[in-house]
Each structure stands twice: as C-alpha cells, then as structure tokens.
Motif scaffolding. Structure first.
Motif, PDB file in Angstrom:
ATOM      1  N   GLY A  99      -5.612   7.550   0.266  1.00 13.43           N
ATOM      2  CA  GLY A  99      -6.290   6.334   0.716  1.00 13.43           C
ATOM      3  C   GLY A  99      -5.344   5.163   0.882  1.00 13.43           C
ATOM      4  O   GLY A  99      -5.452   4.395   1.847  1.00 13.43           O
ATOM      5  N   LEU A 100      -4.397   5.031  -0.055  1.00 11.18           N
ATOM      6  CA  LEU A 100      -3.420   3.940   0.044  1.00 11.18           C
ATOM      7  C   LEU A 100      -2.503   4.127   1.240  1.00 11.18           C
ATOM      8  O   LEU A 100      -2.145   3.154   1.916  1.00 11.18           O
ATOM      9  CB  LEU A 100      -2.607   3.863  -1.246  1.00 11.18           C
ATOM     10  N   ASN A 101      -2.107   5.377   1.521  1.00 14.36           N
ATOM     11  CA  ASN A 101      -1.299   5.638   2.714  1.00 14.36           C
ATOM     12  C   ASN A 101      -2.064   5.278   3.981  1.00 14.36           C
ATOM     13  O   ASN A 101      -1.503   4.689   4.915  1.00 14.36           O
ATOM     14  CB  ASN A 101      -0.878   7.113   2.755  1.00 14.36           C
ATOM     15  N   ALA A 102      -3.343   5.646   4.013  1.00 16.77           N
ATOM     16  CA  ALA A 102      -4.164   5.320   5.185  1.00 16.77           C
ATOM     17  C   ALA A 102      -4.314   3.812   5.342  1.00 16.77           C
ATOM     18  O   ALA A 102      -4.214   3.274   6.456  1.00 16.77           O
ATOM     19  CB  ALA A 102      -5.536   5.979   5.058  1.00 16.77           C
ATOM     20  N   GLY A 127      -2.221   1.558   4.250  1.00 18.24           N
ATOM     21  CA  GLY A 127      -0.927   1.041   4.691  1.00 18.24           C
ATOM     22  C   GLY A 127      -0.722   1.215   6.181  1.00 18.24           C
ATOM     23  O   GLY A 127      -0.213   0.326   6.861  1.00 18.24           O
ATOM     24  N   ALA A 128      -1.131   2.379   6.698  1.00 17.76           N
ATOM     25  CA  ALA A 128      -0.982   2.640   8.128  1.00 17.76           C
ATOM     26  C   ALA A 128      -1.861   1.703   8.957  1.00 17.76           C
ATOM     27  O   ALA A 128      -1.424   1.166   9.986  1.00 17.76           O
ATOM     28  CB  ALA A 128      -1.329   4.097   8.431  1.00 17.76           C
ATOM     29  N   LEU A 129      -3.100   1.495   8.520  1.00 17.41           N
ATOM     30  CA  LEU A 129      -4.018   0.640   9.274  1.00 17.41           C
ATOM     31  C   LEU A 129      -3.551  -0.815   9.285  1.00 17.41           C
ATOM     32  O   LEU A 129      -3.600  -1.487  10.323  1.00 17.41           O
ATOM     33  CB  LEU A 129      -5.427   0.741   8.683  1.00 17.41           C
ATOM     34  N   THR A 130      -3.085  -1.308   8.137  1.00 17.51           N
ATOM     35  CA  THR A 130      -2.606  -2.691   8.102  1.00 17.51           C
ATOM     36  C   THR A 130      -1.312  -2.850   8.893  1.00 17.51           C
ATOM     37  O   THR A 130      -1.054  -3.910   9.469  1.00 17.51           O
ATOM     38  CB  THR A 130      -2.398  -3.157   6.652  1.00 17.51           C
ATOM     39  N   HIS A 131      -0.504  -1.776   8.952  1.00 18.39           N
ATOM     40  CA  HIS A 131       0.710  -1.824   9.773  1.00 18.39           C
ATOM     41  C   HIS A 131       0.350  -1.951  11.257  1.00 18.39           C
ATOM     42  O   HIS A 131       0.941  -2.761  11.984  1.00 18.39           O
ATOM     43  CB  HIS A 131       1.536  -0.560   9.540  1.00 18.39           C
ATOM     44  N   THR A 135       8.829  -1.568   1.489  1.00 22.28           N
ATOM     45  CA  THR A 135       8.146  -0.558   0.675  1.00 22.28           C
ATOM     46  C   THR A 135       9.026  -0.092  -0.470  1.00 22.28           C
ATOM     47  O   THR A 135       8.576   0.047  -1.614  1.00 22.28           O
ATOM     48  CB  THR A 135       7.762   0.652   1.552  1.00 22.28           C
ATOM     49  N   LEU A 136      10.288   0.146  -0.173  1.00 19.35           N
ATOM     50  CA  LEU A 136      11.217   0.624  -1.202  1.00 19.35           C
ATOM     51  C   LEU A 136      11.409  -0.416  -2.295  1.00 19.35           C
ATOM     52  O   LEU A 136      11.386  -0.096  -3.488  1.00 19.35           O
ATOM     53  CB  LEU A 136      12.565   0.973  -0.564  1.00 19.35           C
ATOM     54  N   GLY A 167       0.815  -1.211   0.000  1.00 22.75           N
ATOM     55  CA  GLY A 167       0.000   0.000   0.000  1.00 22.75           C
ATOM     56  C   GLY A 167       0.848   1.259   0.000  1.00 22.75           C
ATOM     57  O   GLY A 167       0.603   2.198  -0.777  1.00 22.75           O
ATOM     58  N   TYR A 168       1.851   1.292   0.860  1.00 19.28           N
ATOM     59  CA  TYR A 168       2.750   2.448   0.903  1.00 19.28           C
ATOM     60  C   TYR A 168       3.504   2.617  -0.421  1.00 19.28           C
ATOM     61  O   TYR A 168       3.732   3.734  -0.887  1.00 19.28           O
ATOM     62  CB  TYR A 168       3.751   2.292   2.044  1.00 19.28           C
ATOM     63  N   ALA A 169       3.912   1.490  -1.028  1.00 18.74           N
ATOM     64  CA  ALA A 169       4.656   1.561  -2.282  1.00 18.74           C
ATOM     65  C   ALA A 169       3.792   2.137  -3.404  1.00 18.74           C
ATOM     66  O   ALA A 169       4.232   3.012  -4.157  1.00 18.74           O
ATOM     67  CB  ALA A 169       5.167   0.171  -2.662  1.00 18.74           C
ATOM     68  N   LEU A 170       2.568   1.644  -3.528  1.00 19.60           N
ATOM     69  CA  LEU A 170       1.662   2.154  -4.559  1.00 19.60           C
ATOM     70  C   LEU A 170       1.364   3.638  -4.338  1.00 19.60           C
ATOM     71  O   LEU A 170       1.294   4.420  -5.291  1.00 19.60           O
ATOM     72  CB  LEU A 170       0.372   1.345  -4.568  1.00 19.60           C
TER      73      LEU A 170
END
Length: 297
Positions: free
Chosen positions: A52-55, A57-61, A80-81, A17-20
């Motif tokens: 939305g993808l950042n959010a 990513g944060a929730l799944t983290h 992510t990188l 999610g963070y990567a996308l």
C-alpha cells in the motif's frame, strides 16, 4: 509558484511513502526463510502495508509530475534513501553510522546529476508496439541473468536483485508511457488496437509486480545498498530506453555525457560505502503458526 510548492510537497510525501515501504520490506526480508516463502509473505499484514505504501508513493509521484517539471520531481524522489536510513535505524534502535550517511550523500549526489542531465521526451514520444515488445523481451532476459547468478554472499545477491528490480520498474514506466499515449491517441503512428493496449497493460503489471518482489528479495542483504541500487537502476534503465529508442539525449551535449558518467561513478561509490557500512536489518517479529505447513525455499 503554488504549483511548484505543491509538487515539492507531493514529491517529499512520495519519498516518505517509498522509504517506509522499503523499511517494512527490509524487516520482512530479514525474517524470511528464503525466496520461496511467498505464501508466508502474503500472509503477513506488514507486507500488505508495504504494498500500500509503494502504491501511495507511486500515485503521489504521478501527482507531483502533474504540478511540477520532471527535472524537479525526479531528483526529489532520490530522497527516499535519505529518509529510509533514520527510519530503519529507529526500528533497529541504533544510530545511523557515519559510513551510511556518507554513502547516502554520494549516492544522492550521483543520482541527482544523472537525472538532471537526462532530457525528457517531448509529448507523444513513446515506444511503438514492436519496440515495446522487444524491450520487454530483452528486459526479461536481463533480469533472468541478474537473478540467476550464483553468488556466494547474501549482499552480492541482494545487489543483483536490486538491479533487476530497478530495471523492471524503469521498463514498467516506459511501457506505461506507451499505454497512456495510445489511450490518449498521441502515439506516433496512431493508437494501438484494444488487444495490443491490453497486452502492454499486462506487461506493465508483470514488470511492476516483478520489481516489487525483486526488491523484497534484495532486502535480505540489508536495506541501504539495495535501496540505493534500485533508485539508481530505475532512472538508468529509463534513460537507456530514451536515448536508444526515443531520440532523447543528455543535456549540454558531450559535457552532459561526462556529467552523467561522473554522476554514475559517484553513485557507485556511494553504493560501495553503503554495502560496507550497513549492518544486517533486524527481523520483524513473527507470530508462530503451529498448524501451518512449512515453507520451503
């Protein structure tokens, strides 16, 4: 065993999610006229997909941390990188360069070493209100210094914005820990009052939003190097707060400090490789708006 597997899967989903989101932000940054184009940015659907993808990513983290230990989840987040490189290359219809892969490997190795040596805080360890306000003030000054530097190269300014973004996100995480501990009545010295908790929650929002906008500005200088710096500065900021204010330390005593220093140097080497080996991102296509007001930088 199932909980650990679930934590790994959630961590991988978070990294994806963070990567996308980073790739989307990079494409937007390449077509952005400048740092003052916030109004135009907010009108782009791709920007809201990135948010939305950042959010997500944060929730799944956070969910991964519920099922697995920090020492497992945090290093996996560094993927992510690695995930962003092939995705960005596919968008740009090119291959990932050998220098990019080497830089990603160096950065990933250094970041994992740094995170692995950081000892997690014990339950209830969190900043009290004066410490939290002092950290917020010092961070604001540091971010202003990083962003306000007059650089001559876009990539140089991008790394400054990326450093500021990672620091802002790391501080937001530390302040979130304080708010959570206060609500759960686990804060040393007892929970804060309602207005104090609300103030810190507001600061969390400010730093989290600031981190997102700073990363957007950072990606004008490319994707790989700024993303590597964001991923490095975030845990580094959290580690500084933990060691300086929460009584945390690096594992294995002096050896842990040496391993952490070596990890930081290794990650820095990776960033240098990524800075020199990553081409400028291709801009996202824009639909002309004939009646729109011009956006100035």
């Amino acid at each position: 065993m199932r909980a650990t597997l679930f934590a790994v899967l959630l961590s991988l989903a978070s990294a994806a999610g963070y990567a996308l989101a980073a790739v989307a932000q990079s494409r937007l940054a390449a077509g952005s006229p400048g740092p003052g184009a916030l109004r135009a940015l907010l009108a782009r659907p791709l920007w809201w997909w990135a948010v939305g993808l950042n959010a997500a990513g944060a929730l799944t983290h956070v969910a991964a941390l519920h099922y697995g230990p920090l020492t497992l989840v945090q290093p996996l987040g560094a993927l992510t990188l690695v995930a962003a490189l092939p995705v960005a290359a596919a968008y740009e219809r090119r291959r990932v360069t050998r220098s990019e892969w080497r830089g990603a490997l160096w950065t990933l190795t250094g970041l994992v070493a740094l995170v692995a040596m950081t000892g997690p805080a014990t339950p209830g360890d969190a900043l009290d209100l004066p410490e939290a306000l002092a950290v917020a003030a010092a961070t604001a000054l540091l971010i202003a210094a990083l962003v306000g530097r007059n650089g001559t190269a876009v990539r140089g300014r991008g790394l400054g914005h990326a450093t500021a973004s990672g620091i802002a996100s790391g501080v937001a995480s530390a302040l979130t820990q304080t708010v959570t501990a206060s609500v759960a009545r686990e804060l040393p010295g007892g929970p804060m009052t309602g207005w104090q908790t609300a103030l810190l929650a507001l600061l969390v929002s400010v730093f989290a939003t600031g981190g997102l906008l700073l990363s957007q500005a950072a990606f004008r200088g490319g994707l790989a190097a700024p993303l590597a710096v964001v991923n490095l500065a975030n845990p580094a900021a959290a580690a500084v707060i933990g060691v300086a204010l929460l009584g945390e330390t690096f594992r294995a005593g002096p050896v842990g400090w040496l391993v952490a220093a070596a990890g930081a140097a290794t990650a820095a080497r990776g960033v240098i490789l990524l800075t020199s080996g990553h081409p400028a991102p291709a801009p996202a296509p824009r639909v002309p708006e004939p009646d729109a007001d011009p956006v100035t930088a």
